[in-house]
Write a protein that holds these residues in place. Sequence first.
Motif, mmCIF file in Angstrom:
data_model
loop_
_atom_site.group_PDB
_atom_site.id
_atom_site.type_symbol
_atom_site.label_atom_id
_atom_site.label_comp_id
_atom_site.label_asym_id
_atom_site.label_seq_id
_atom_site.Cartn_x
_atom_site.Cartn_y
_atom_site.Cartn_z
ATOM 1 N N GLY A 65 0.818 -1.208 0.000
ATOM 2 C CA GLY A 65 0.000 0.000 0.000
ATOM 3 C C GLY A 65 0.848 1.253 0.000
ATOM 4 N N SER A 66 1.942 1.217 0.749
ATOM 5 C CA SER A 66 2.844 2.365 0.801
ATOM 6 C C SER A 66 3.487 2.624 -0.558
ATOM 7 C CB SER A 66 3.929 2.115 1.861
ATOM 8 O OG SER A 66 4.827 3.190 1.932
ATOM 9 N N VAL A 67 3.918 1.562 -1.218
ATOM 10 C CA VAL A 67 4.528 1.698 -2.543
ATOM 11 C C VAL A 67 3.520 2.268 -3.548
ATOM 12 C CG1 VAL A 67 5.499 0.430 -4.498
ATOM 13 C CG2 VAL A 67 6.216 -0.131 -2.160
ATOM 14 N N ALA A 68 2.282 1.774 -3.477
ATOM 15 C CA ALA A 68 1.241 2.251 -4.401
ATOM 16 C C ALA A 68 0.967 3.741 -4.195
ATOM 17 C CB ALA A 68 -0.046 1.444 -4.191
ATOM 18 N N HIS A 69 0.864 4.172 -2.943
ATOM 19 C CA HIS A 69 0.615 5.588 -2.668
ATOM 20 C C HIS A 69 1.802 6.450 -3.087
ATOM 21 C CE1 HIS A 69 -3.287 5.614 -0.695
ATOM 22 N NE2 HIS A 69 -2.952 4.518 -0.060
ATOM 23 N N HIS A 70 3.010 5.932 -2.928
ATOM 24 C CA HIS A 70 4.201 6.663 -3.372
ATOM 25 C C HIS A 70 4.169 6.875 -4.883
ATOM 26 C CE1 HIS A 70 8.394 7.739 -4.072
ATOM 27 N NE2 HIS A 70 8.469 6.723 -4.907
ATOM 28 N N ARG A 71 3.833 5.837 -5.611
ATOM 29 C CA ARG A 71 3.807 5.929 -7.073
ATOM 30 C C ARG A 71 2.757 6.932 -7.555
ATOM 31 N NH1 ARG A 71 4.272 -0.529 -8.718
ATOM 32 N NH2 ARG A 71 6.542 -0.715 -8.375
ATOM 33 N N HIS A 72 1.668 7.080 -6.814
ATOM 34 C CA HIS A 72 0.607 8.008 -7.199
ATOM 35 C C HIS A 72 0.824 9.406 -6.615
ATOM 36 C CE1 HIS A 72 -1.500 4.191 -8.101
ATOM 37 N NE2 HIS A 72 -2.133 4.916 -8.998
ATOM 38 N N GLY A 73 1.934 9.600 -5.902
ATOM 39 C CA GLY A 73 2.222 10.912 -5.336
ATOM 40 C C GLY A 73 1.334 11.294 -4.174
#
Length: 265
Positions: free
Chosen positions: A65-73
């Motif tokens: 989830g953290s990686v996904a939110h990082h990728r979406h800014g």
Amino acid sequence: MLDTLGFTIDWLAVAAGFGIGLIVGLTGVGGGSLMTPLLISVFNLEKAVAIGTDLWFACLTKVSGSVAHHRHGHVDYKITGLLLAGSIPGSIATVAYMHMVGLTKKADSALTFALGLALVLTAITVMMRPVWYRVGLWLERWITPARQPWLTVLCGLVLGVLVSLSSIGAGAVGATLILLMYPRMEMRRLVGTDIAHAVPLTLVAGIGHATLGNVHWLLLIELLMGSLPAIWLGAHLTKMLPDKYTRLALCASLLFAAKKILLTA
């Protein structure tokens, strides 16, 4: 395959992980709020071992989830850094204190109280989620931009101690504190920031508990086997269920778990 490696899979643990993962996916609330009481009541783990195991469970389930939110800014790294400036020292100090006092009866009672308190706080934050935005706007007259940084560090310190003592709070309580401090933040950035902060915090606290021998590694693997696909499924089902009812059911479960935990103190 695990059967061929010398041990048998506990399918009850896999099923438990699936159930908790489904709740996480449906509600967005960290699984620790229900996982730790489950590990104590169903799997008969000592409180310290349940807390340590759940910290690793929380860390590993939040990474994607953290990686996904990082990728979406969706991560505000300034706020994340301020929270970590308080939570990491708080976590290290708490684990160091646990090393000093050991798992005495007094320390076990303290863990019980912290766990029960964290469950109650999580239930309150989840139930009153729609209210916190208005409270945050009301607090803006006191929480000025000049005060926000050190107050954010203080919030991180509180979270670091609470999470290290109970494994609970990095999700719902953390998100609520961020909302109170920064009520005008977009919800997706709030969620992304909360998850980004929770991963290193639970990792540090989890490592600390591992040094105390408070992690059941095999059970952790079995829980993850069930939870990881269930989180994905729950995230897709969440649009089909009214938020009000899922929130009410979760709060009732949290308060019931808190009552059981506190009665054992």
